[in-house]
Design a protein around this motif. Structure first.
Motif, PDB file in Angstrom:
ATOM      1  N   ALA A   6       0.844  -1.201   0.000  1.00  0.00           N
ATOM      2  CA  ALA A   6       0.000   0.000   0.000  1.00  0.00           C
ATOM      3  C   ALA A   6       0.879   1.250   0.000  1.00  0.00           C
ATOM      4  O   ALA A   6       0.633   2.202  -0.745  1.00  0.00           O
ATOM      5  CB  ALA A   6      -0.929  -0.007   1.207  1.00  0.00           C
ATOM      6  N   ALA A   7       1.946   1.210   0.801  1.00  0.00           N
ATOM      7  CA  ALA A   7       2.821   2.375   0.906  1.00  0.00           C
ATOM      8  C   ALA A   7       3.666   2.557  -0.355  1.00  0.00           C
ATOM      9  O   ALA A   7       3.777   3.650  -0.894  1.00  0.00           O
ATOM     10  CB  ALA A   7       3.717   2.233   2.130  1.00  0.00           C
ATOM     11  N   LEU A   8       4.254   1.452  -0.861  1.00  0.00           N
ATOM     12  CA  LEU A   8       5.173   1.568  -1.994  1.00  0.00           C
ATOM     13  C   LEU A   8       4.460   1.761  -3.323  1.00  0.00           C
ATOM     14  O   LEU A   8       4.963   2.435  -4.211  1.00  0.00           O
ATOM     15  CB  LEU A   8       6.032   0.301  -2.111  1.00  0.00           C
ATOM     16  N   PHE A   9       3.302   1.112  -3.501  1.00  0.00           N
ATOM     17  CA  PHE A   9       2.652   1.091  -4.826  1.00  0.00           C
ATOM     18  C   PHE A   9       1.426   2.009  -4.876  1.00  0.00           C
ATOM     19  O   PHE A   9       0.586   1.865  -5.767  1.00  0.00           O
ATOM     20  CB  PHE A   9       2.265  -0.343  -5.221  1.00  0.00           C
ATOM     21  N   GLN A  10       1.290   2.899  -3.942  1.00  0.00           N
ATOM     22  CA  GLN A  10       0.186   3.871  -3.907  1.00  0.00           C
ATOM     23  C   GLN A  10      -1.189   3.214  -4.049  1.00  0.00           C
ATOM     24  O   GLN A  10      -1.976   3.566  -4.922  1.00  0.00           O
ATOM     25  CB  GLN A  10       0.343   4.942  -5.005  1.00  0.00           C
ATOM     26  N   GLN A  11      -1.425   2.240  -3.197  1.00  0.00           N
ATOM     27  CA  GLN A  11      -2.736   1.583  -3.143  1.00  0.00           C
ATOM     28  C   GLN A  11      -3.148   0.870  -4.439  1.00  0.00           C
ATOM     29  O   GLN A  11      -4.323   0.634  -4.652  1.00  0.00           O
ATOM     30  CB  GLN A  11      -3.833   2.583  -2.779  1.00  0.00           C
ATOM     31  N   ARG A  12      -2.175   0.554  -5.296  1.00  0.00           N
ATOM     32  CA  ARG A  12      -2.497  -0.264  -6.467  1.00  0.00           C
ATOM     33  C   ARG A  12      -1.632  -1.512  -6.361  1.00  0.00           C
ATOM     34  O   ARG A  12      -0.468  -1.425  -5.985  1.00  0.00           O
ATOM     35  CB  ARG A  12      -2.202   0.505  -7.755  1.00  0.00           C
ATOM     36  N   TYR A  13      -2.221  -2.658  -6.671  1.00  0.00           N
ATOM     37  CA  TYR A  13      -1.560  -3.907  -6.292  1.00  0.00           C
ATOM     38  C   TYR A  13      -1.260  -4.825  -7.467  1.00  0.00           C
ATOM     39  O   TYR A  13      -0.956  -5.982  -7.283  1.00  0.00           O
ATOM     40  CB  TYR A  13      -2.404  -4.614  -5.236  1.00  0.00           C
ATOM     41  N   GLY A  14      -1.368  -4.328  -8.691  1.00  0.00           N
ATOM     42  CA  GLY A  14      -0.989  -5.128  -9.846  1.00  0.00           C
ATOM     43  C   GLY A  14      -2.065  -6.099 -10.277  1.00  0.00           C
ATOM     44  O   GLY A  14      -3.169  -6.146  -9.721  1.00  0.00           O
ATOM     45  N   GLY A  15      -1.741  -6.888 -11.303  1.00  0.00           N
ATOM     46  CA  GLY A  15      -2.725  -7.766 -11.937  1.00  0.00           C
ATOM     47  C   GLY A  15      -2.510  -9.239 -11.673  1.00  0.00           C
ATOM     48  O   GLY A  15      -3.256 -10.074 -12.189  1.00  0.00           O
ATOM     49  N   LEU A  16      -1.487  -9.576 -10.879  1.00  0.00           N
ATOM     50  CA  LEU A  16      -1.183 -10.998 -10.713  1.00  0.00           C
ATOM     51  C   LEU A  16      -1.688 -11.526  -9.385  1.00  0.00           C
ATOM     52  O   LEU A  16      -1.518 -10.886  -8.357  1.00  0.00           O
ATOM     53  CB  LEU A  16       0.328 -11.208 -10.766  1.00  0.00           C
ATOM     54  N   MET A  17      -2.322 -12.697  -9.413  1.00  0.00           N
ATOM     55  CA  MET A  17      -2.698 -13.321  -8.142  1.00  0.00           C
ATOM     56  C   MET A  17      -2.467 -14.819  -8.184  1.00  0.00           C
ATOM     57  O   MET A  17      -2.492 -15.442  -9.243  1.00  0.00           O
ATOM     58  CB  MET A  17      -4.143 -12.981  -7.766  1.00  0.00           C
ATOM     59  N   GLY A  18      -2.194 -15.367  -7.007  1.00  0.00           N
ATOM     60  CA  GLY A  18      -2.092 -16.807  -6.846  1.00  0.00           C
ATOM     61  C   GLY A  18      -3.372 -17.282  -6.171  1.00  0.00           C
ATOM     62  O   GLY A  18      -3.824 -16.663  -5.207  1.00  0.00           O
ATOM     63  N   ILE A  19      -3.944 -18.348  -6.687  1.00  0.00           N
ATOM     64  CA  ILE A  19      -5.185 -18.864  -6.100  1.00  0.00           C
ATOM     65  C   ILE A  19      -5.000 -20.343  -5.788  1.00  0.00           C
ATOM     66  O   ILE A  19      -4.616 -21.117  -6.674  1.00  0.00           O
ATOM     67  CB  ILE A  19      -6.362 -18.715  -7.093  1.00  0.00           C
ATOM     68  N   GLU A  20      -5.230 -20.699  -4.526  1.00  0.00           N
ATOM     69  CA  GLU A  20      -5.180 -22.123  -4.174  1.00  0.00           C
ATOM     70  C   GLU A  20      -6.603 -22.639  -4.052  1.00  0.00           C
ATOM     71  O   GLU A  20      -7.349 -22.205  -3.176  1.00  0.00           O
ATOM     72  CB  GLU A  20      -4.478 -22.299  -2.833  1.00  0.00           C
ATOM     73  N   LEU A  21      -6.943 -23.554  -4.925  1.00  0.00           N
ATOM     74  CA  LEU A  21      -8.288 -24.122  -4.888  1.00  0.00           C
ATOM     75  C   LEU A  21      -8.352 -25.177  -3.788  1.00  0.00           C
ATOM     76  O   LEU A  21      -7.337 -25.781  -3.420  1.00  0.00           O
ATOM     77  CB  LEU A  21      -8.624 -24.771  -6.237  1.00  0.00           C
ATOM     78  N   ALA A  22      -9.571 -25.428  -3.276  1.00  0.00           N
ATOM     79  CA  ALA A  22      -9.757 -26.452  -2.249  1.00  0.00           C
ATOM     80  C   ALA A  22      -9.264 -27.801  -2.782  1.00  0.00           C
ATOM     81  O   ALA A  22      -9.301 -28.057  -3.991  1.00  0.00           O
ATOM     82  CB  ALA A  22     -11.233 -26.534  -1.876  1.00  0.00           C
ATOM     83  N   ALA A  23      -8.784 -28.646  -1.866  1.00  0.00           N
ATOM     84  CA  ALA A  23      -8.183 -29.924  -2.259  1.00  0.00           C
ATOM     85  C   ALA A  23      -9.172 -30.810  -3.028  1.00  0.00           C
ATOM     86  O   ALA A  23      -8.762 -31.629  -3.862  1.00  0.00           O
ATOM     87  CB  ALA A  23      -7.657 -30.645  -1.022  1.00  0.00           C
ATOM     88  N   ASP A  24     -10.474 -30.648  -2.770  1.00  0.00           N
ATOM     89  CA  ASP A  24     -11.440 -31.502  -3.470  1.00  0.00           C
ATOM     90  C   ASP A  24     -11.841 -30.961  -4.849  1.00  0.00           C
ATOM     91  O   ASP A  24     -12.644 -31.573  -5.549  1.00  0.00           O
ATOM     92  CB  ASP A  24     -12.693 -31.716  -2.592  1.00  0.00           C
ATOM     93  N   VAL A  25     -11.272 -29.836  -5.261  1.00  0.00           N
ATOM     94  CA  VAL A  25     -11.552 -29.343  -6.615  1.00  0.00           C
ATOM     95  C   VAL A  25     -10.513 -29.954  -7.557  1.00  0.00           C
ATOM     96  O   VAL A  25      -9.315 -29.881  -7.287  1.00  0.00           O
ATOM     97  CB  VAL A  25     -11.459 -27.797  -6.679  1.00  0.00           C
ATOM     98  N   ASP A  26     -10.996 -30.587  -8.637  1.00  0.00           N
ATOM     99  CA  ASP A  26     -10.069 -31.107  -9.652  1.00  0.00           C
ATOM    100  C   ASP A  26      -9.613 -29.915 -10.496  1.00  0.00           C
ATOM    101  O   ASP A  26     -10.405 -29.328 -11.224  1.00  0.00           O
ATOM    102  CB  ASP A  26     -10.780 -32.155 -10.507  1.00  0.00           C
TER     103      ASP A  26
END
Ligand SMILES: *Cc1c(COP(=O)(O)O)cnc(C)c1O
Length: 409
Positions: free
Chosen positions: A318-338
């Motif tokens: 928040a401090a370094l990027f002026q409240q903008r956080y980019g377009g990349l995210m990591g998502i971990e799906l629940a273990a029972d999702v194929d």
């Protein structure tokens, strides 16, 4: 005159550099060689006067793009390359030699990780540390330490290094500090604001933005005193020390190694760069909305996105990027999702590698970009088999949200 803003500067850059006939785009120069009316001019350019001789060392079209990147970073000069990896290769292989020590963040792009293994094979000692805390970097210091390397926002885990503190530490110890700013772009974080000596950008990603050209760039922020750097070869220790580093990278990285950007790709990247700020605003807004939605979803275990308060470096971002956080995210799906079933159901998101594109792209990390690393290193890096990398694009938010919803249900 008051300094213009980011986009004003970029869209008028070519015209202000006096392009022919007032052309608003620098012309596309396909020439391989450049001829001179006076032989003295030809030799002067070979001996260091700015100009063009043979396109392996650049063309007026690549120079126009480099000028834009330099202005985006508010640096003192830029050298462009055929790809981001060619630019990183040039940085590491032209500035380091056997016996030198490099401290690298261990949260880095898979191909960079593999490149550093090649470097280590040639006798450069590489220590990987958790760069989210400057103390870990400081603890790795040796008399032979020449360089610290980190990504501004790590691909794909989204960790944020202790960027500014590492910059201060490097400056105190005279160590060159190289930051890969690909995921934040100069819009969210300029290299010089965190004390980087050199800032690297993959132009294939957000800066080009349209998925139609590859390129990479190294920009010197002007903060490092290259007269203190022991590996600058004698012919490049001429003129102002501020230019020595980039001169060596250009001579050895372009002229000798040949990883040159074509004029054609440079032109396409330069056109894309004009809308970087507009695209990033939309991408950051889409990404934050999706991260918030997915974090609440019952079939999602965890969302790694610096815009969420749960992210370990949220305050720093928040401090370094002026409240903008980019377009990349990591998502971990629940273990029972194929994970493969889920991916196959997506209709809007494209199943593709790459990031920073206008289109939203999704990739299962363990099976693709981190496959070669093996299960042990993946476990160390916290990458499970259900970990997806998502690069958010500029589509309409509701279409993206609905696509996740239908594929998760
Ligand atoms: C893509 C990427 C690179 C390499 O860039 P290319 O232009 O694809 O060679 C380097 N670092 C990061 C963080 C990247 O995302």
């Amino acid at each position: 005159m008051k300094k213009n803003g980011f986009t004003t500067t970029i869209v008028h850059a070519d015209r202000r550099a006096h392009s022919e006939f007032g052309a608003v785009h620098a012309p596309l120069h396909p020439s391989s060689e450049y001829a001179f009316a006076d032989s003295r001019d030809l030799t002067a350019v070979f001996q260091g006067r700015p100009g063009f001789t043979y396109a392996r060392q650049g063309t007026p079209t690549t120079a126009a793009l480099e000028n834009k990147i330099t202005q985006m970073e508010e640096g003192i000069g830029t050298v462009s390359f055929a790809t981001g990896m060619a630019a990183l290769t040039a940085i590491f292989f032209t500035l380091l030699k056997a016996g030198d020590h490099l401290i690298s963040s261990h949260h880095i792009f898979g191909n960079t990780n593999s490149l550093l293994a090649t470097l280590a094979g040639l006798g450069v000692e590489v220590s990987f540390v958790d760069a989210t805390d400057v103390a870990n970097v400081a603890a790795a210091l040796r008399p032979e330490t020449r360089m610290v390397f980190t990504e501004s926002l790590a691909n794909p885990g989204t960790q944020i290094a202790d960027l500014k503190a590492i910059g201060d530490w490097c400056s105190e110890h005279g160590v060159a500090y190289v930051v890969d700013g690909t995921l934040t772009t100069p819009l969210l974080c300029r290299g010089k604001d965190v004390g980087a000596s050199l800032i690297f950008n993959s132009l294939s990603k957000h800066i080009g933005g349209h998925g139609n050209a590859l390129g990479g760039a190294v920009t010197d922020t002007g903060l490092y005193d290259w007269s203190k750097y022991p590996n600058i070869a004698e012919p490049y220790r001429k003129g102002k020390p501020a230019s020595w580093g980039l001169t060596q990278i250009k001579k050895k990285g372009l002229r000798d190694m040949g990883g040159t950007l074509s004029s054609d790709a440079a032109h396409r990247i330069a056109v894309g760069a004009e809308t970087l700020a507009l695209r990033m605003e939309r991408i950051c807004a889409n990404a934050l909305g999706l991260a918030q939605y997915l974090a609440e979803h019952a079939r999602v275990v965890k969302v790694h996105y610096p815009g969420l308060a749960s992210h370990p470096q949220h305050e720093r971002a928040a401090a370094l990027f002026q409240q903008r956080y980019g377009g990349l995210m990591g998502i971990e799906l629940a273990a029972d999702v194929d994970v493969f079933e889920f991916l196959n159901r997506l209709q809007v998101l494209a199943l593709a590698t790459h990031l920073g594109d206008n289109r939203t792209l999704v990739l299962p990390v363990a099976h693709t970009i981190y496959y070669e690393m093996g299960p042990q290193r993946r476990a160390e890096m916290g990458i499970s088999d259900n970990f997806l990398r998502v690069s958010i694009g500029i589509e309409d938010f509701e279409d993206l949200r609905a696509d996740f919803e239908q594929a998760l249900t």
